[in-house]
Design an enzyme around this catalytic site. Structure first.
Site, short mmCIF file in Angstrom:
data_model
loop_
_atom_site.label_atom_id
_atom_site.label_comp_id
_atom_site.label_asym_id
_atom_site.label_seq_id
_atom_site.Cartn_x
_atom_site.Cartn_y
_atom_site.Cartn_z
N ALA A 97 -19.99 -67.03 94.97
CA ALA A 97 -19.58 -68.05 94.00
C ALA A 97 -18.98 -69.28 94.67
O ALA A 97 -19.28 -70.41 94.28
CB ALA A 97 -18.60 -67.44 93.00
N LEU A 141 -23.97 -63.05 93.20
CA LEU A 141 -24.20 -62.51 94.56
C LEU A 141 -25.56 -61.84 94.64
O LEU A 141 -26.27 -61.96 95.64
CB LEU A 141 -23.10 -61.48 94.82
N GLU A 142 -25.90 -61.09 93.59
CA GLU A 142 -27.22 -60.43 93.54
C GLU A 142 -27.83 -60.77 92.18
O GLU A 142 -27.18 -60.58 91.17
CB GLU A 142 -27.05 -58.91 93.59
N HIS A 177 -11.85 -61.84 76.49
CA HIS A 177 -11.31 -60.47 76.65
C HIS A 177 -9.79 -60.46 76.76
O HIS A 177 -9.22 -59.46 77.20
CB HIS A 177 -11.95 -59.78 77.86
N ASN A 232 -12.76 -62.95 82.14
CA ASN A 232 -11.66 -62.56 83.04
C ASN A 232 -10.31 -62.68 82.34
O ASN A 232 -10.09 -63.58 81.52
CB ASN A 232 -11.68 -63.44 84.29
N VAL A 233 -9.42 -61.79 82.72
CA VAL A 233 -8.07 -61.81 82.13
C VAL A 233 -7.06 -62.43 83.10
O VAL A 233 -5.87 -62.50 82.80
CB VAL A 233 -7.64 -60.39 81.67
N ASP A 234 -7.55 -62.89 84.27
CA ASP A 234 -6.65 -63.56 85.22
C ASP A 234 -6.47 -65.02 84.79
O ASP A 234 -7.10 -65.49 83.84
CB ASP A 234 -7.20 -63.44 86.66
N CYS A 243 8.17 -58.26 70.05
CA CYS A 243 7.52 -59.50 69.65
C CYS A 243 8.60 -60.52 69.31
O CYS A 243 9.47 -60.25 68.47
CB CYS A 243 6.63 -59.25 68.44
N CYS A 271 1.61 -58.68 69.46
CA CYS A 271 2.42 -57.84 68.58
C CYS A 271 1.58 -56.65 68.09
O CYS A 271 0.39 -56.81 67.81
CB CYS A 271 2.83 -58.73 67.41
P1 OAD Z 1 -18.39 -56.57 86.88
O1 OAD Z 1 -17.47 -55.92 87.83
O2 OAD Z 1 -19.16 -55.71 85.96
O3 OAD Z 1 -19.47 -57.45 87.66
C1 OAD Z 1 -19.11 -58.34 88.68
C2 OAD Z 1 -20.32 -59.20 89.05
O4 OAD Z 1 -19.90 -60.16 89.99
C3 OAD Z 1 -21.49 -58.43 89.66
O5 OAD Z 1 -22.69 -58.84 89.02
C4 OAD Z 1 -21.49 -58.89 91.14
O6 OAD Z 1 -22.81 -58.99 91.68
C5 OAD Z 1 -20.88 -60.28 91.01
N1 OAD Z 1 -20.17 -60.72 92.21
C6 OAD Z 1 -19.33 -60.01 93.02
N2 OAD Z 1 -18.82 -60.78 93.99
C7 OAD Z 1 -19.33 -62.02 93.80
C8 OAD Z 1 -19.18 -63.27 94.47
N3 OAD Z 1 -18.38 -63.40 95.53
N4 OAD Z 1 -19.88 -64.33 94.00
C9 OAD Z 1 -20.68 -64.22 92.92
N5 OAD Z 1 -20.86 -63.07 92.23
C10 OAD Z 1 -20.20 -61.99 92.66
O7 OAD Z 1 -17.52 -57.66 86.09
P2 OAD Z 1 -17.82 -58.38 84.70
O8 OAD Z 1 -19.27 -58.61 84.50
O9 OAD Z 1 -16.91 -59.53 84.61
O10 OAD Z 1 -13.88 -56.03 80.23
O11 OAD Z 1 -17.34 -57.26 83.69
C11 OAD Z 1 -17.39 -57.52 82.31
C12 OAD Z 1 -16.27 -56.81 81.61
O12 OAD Z 1 -16.30 -55.43 81.93
C13 OAD Z 1 -14.87 -57.23 82.03
O13 OAD Z 1 -14.41 -58.39 81.39
C14 OAD Z 1 -14.03 -56.05 81.67
C15 OAD Z 1 -14.94 -54.96 82.16
O14 OAD Z 1 -14.84 -53.73 81.58
C16 OAD Z 1 -12.78 -55.49 79.67
O15 OAD Z 1 -11.90 -54.98 80.32
C17 OAD Z 1 -12.75 -55.60 78.18
#
Ligand code: OAD
Length: 229
Positions: free
Chosen positions: A215, A198-199, A105, A88-90, A133, A113
């Site tokens: 979560a 979640l799934e 990420h 996550n970027v947050d 920068c 820069c």
């Molecule tokens: P995704 O959006 O691909 O997946 C989110 C996951 O969170 C899914 O498996 C959902 O089932 C799960 N989910 C949703 N709500 C939930 C909850 N309340 N509790 C538990 N699980 C829950 O996000 P990421 O896997 O983080 O990269 O994506 C990976 C990367 O793809 C990101 O870091 C980003 C993106 O492109 C970059 O931008 C480089």
């Protein structure tokens, strides 16, 4: 190393942040090629900067949830035996109190820069073509790892995965590499691998334990029980 945790967008979903994939995901409205690749950036820097400016501006309105807080507490208890890696970027892990978070990420609240990739600095405003920068005066870009770029901290992460007793991945769809391959590495080195989502995909052969749920419900319970493992 006792525990390595990997988090994805799902851990921040209940704080109100949109995930990337699936219904109403960020990538539904914004093509990845346009806003999350170096090619997209060099084609239209303004569009890409504005996209991340929008996400950055929105951050303060979201609060960490019980899952972020539980991981911060567990991190305090385990100290050097604990590594938190996030895609996550947050900044919700930090605001929940986590002290050392590897943002593989990148981070919305930082810029980089364009000339020297090790010139990374905190930034909470709106980036544009006049932003400079502070170290060398060159132009800047978002400190985000785009598709086709190498994620950050990979040596430290791989070293921890090779030596951990437990690996848990939380709220990630596990489709983006190299993060998607972490469970395989940890499993191959004898770690117990747990998925909290979640799934869940209970067919996954690298994962020993699956816990299905939100979560904010399942992470605090898992963290409490972890101390008895
Ligand atoms: P995704 O959006 O691909 O997946 C989110 C996951 O969170 C899914 O498996 C959902 O089932 C799960 N989910 C949703 N709500 C939930 C909850 N309340 N509790 C538990 N699980 C829950 O996000 P990421 O896997 O983080 O990269 O994506 C990976 C990367 O793809 C990101 O870091 C980003 C993106 O492109 C970059 O931008 C480089």
């Amino acid at each position: 190393m006792k525990l390595v945790v990997l988090t994805g967008a799902g851990i921040s979903a209940e704080s109100g942040l949109r995930t990337f994939r699936g219904h109403d995901g960020l990538w539904e409205n914004e093509p990845i090629e346009a806003v999350a690749t170096p090619e997209g950036y060099y084609r239209d820097k303004k569009r890409v900067r504005d996209f991340y400016n929008g996400l950055r501006k929105g951050l303060p309105q979201y609060e960490p949830n019980a899952a972020h807080v539980a991981l911060a507490k567990l991190g305090d208890q385990l100290g050097d035996d604990f590594l938190l890696v996030t895609q996550n970027v947050d900044d919700l892990h930090e605001r929940a109190g986590s002290k050392r978070v590897l943002h593989m990420h990148g981070e919305l609240n930082q810029l980089r820069c364009e000339k020297h990739e090790n010139h990374v600095f905190p930034f909470t405003g709106e980036e544009d073509e006049t932003t400079r920068c502070p170290l060398c005066g060159a132009s800047t870009r978002p400190h985000i790892v785009w598709f086709g770029e190498i994620p950050l901290y990979m040596d430290s992460i791989e070293n921890a995965l090779n030596h951990c007793e437990h690996f848990v991945y939380i709220g990630t769809s596990s489709v983006v590499y190299p993060a998607a391959g972490f469970k395989r590495i940890a499993h191959a080195h004898g770690a117990h691998v747990t998925c909290l989502n979640l799934e869940v995909d209970s067919d996954d052969s690298f994962t020993d334990t699956f816990v299905e749920g939100k979560a904010s419900d399942i992470v605090p319970v898992w963290c409490q029980n972890f101390n008895t493992f």
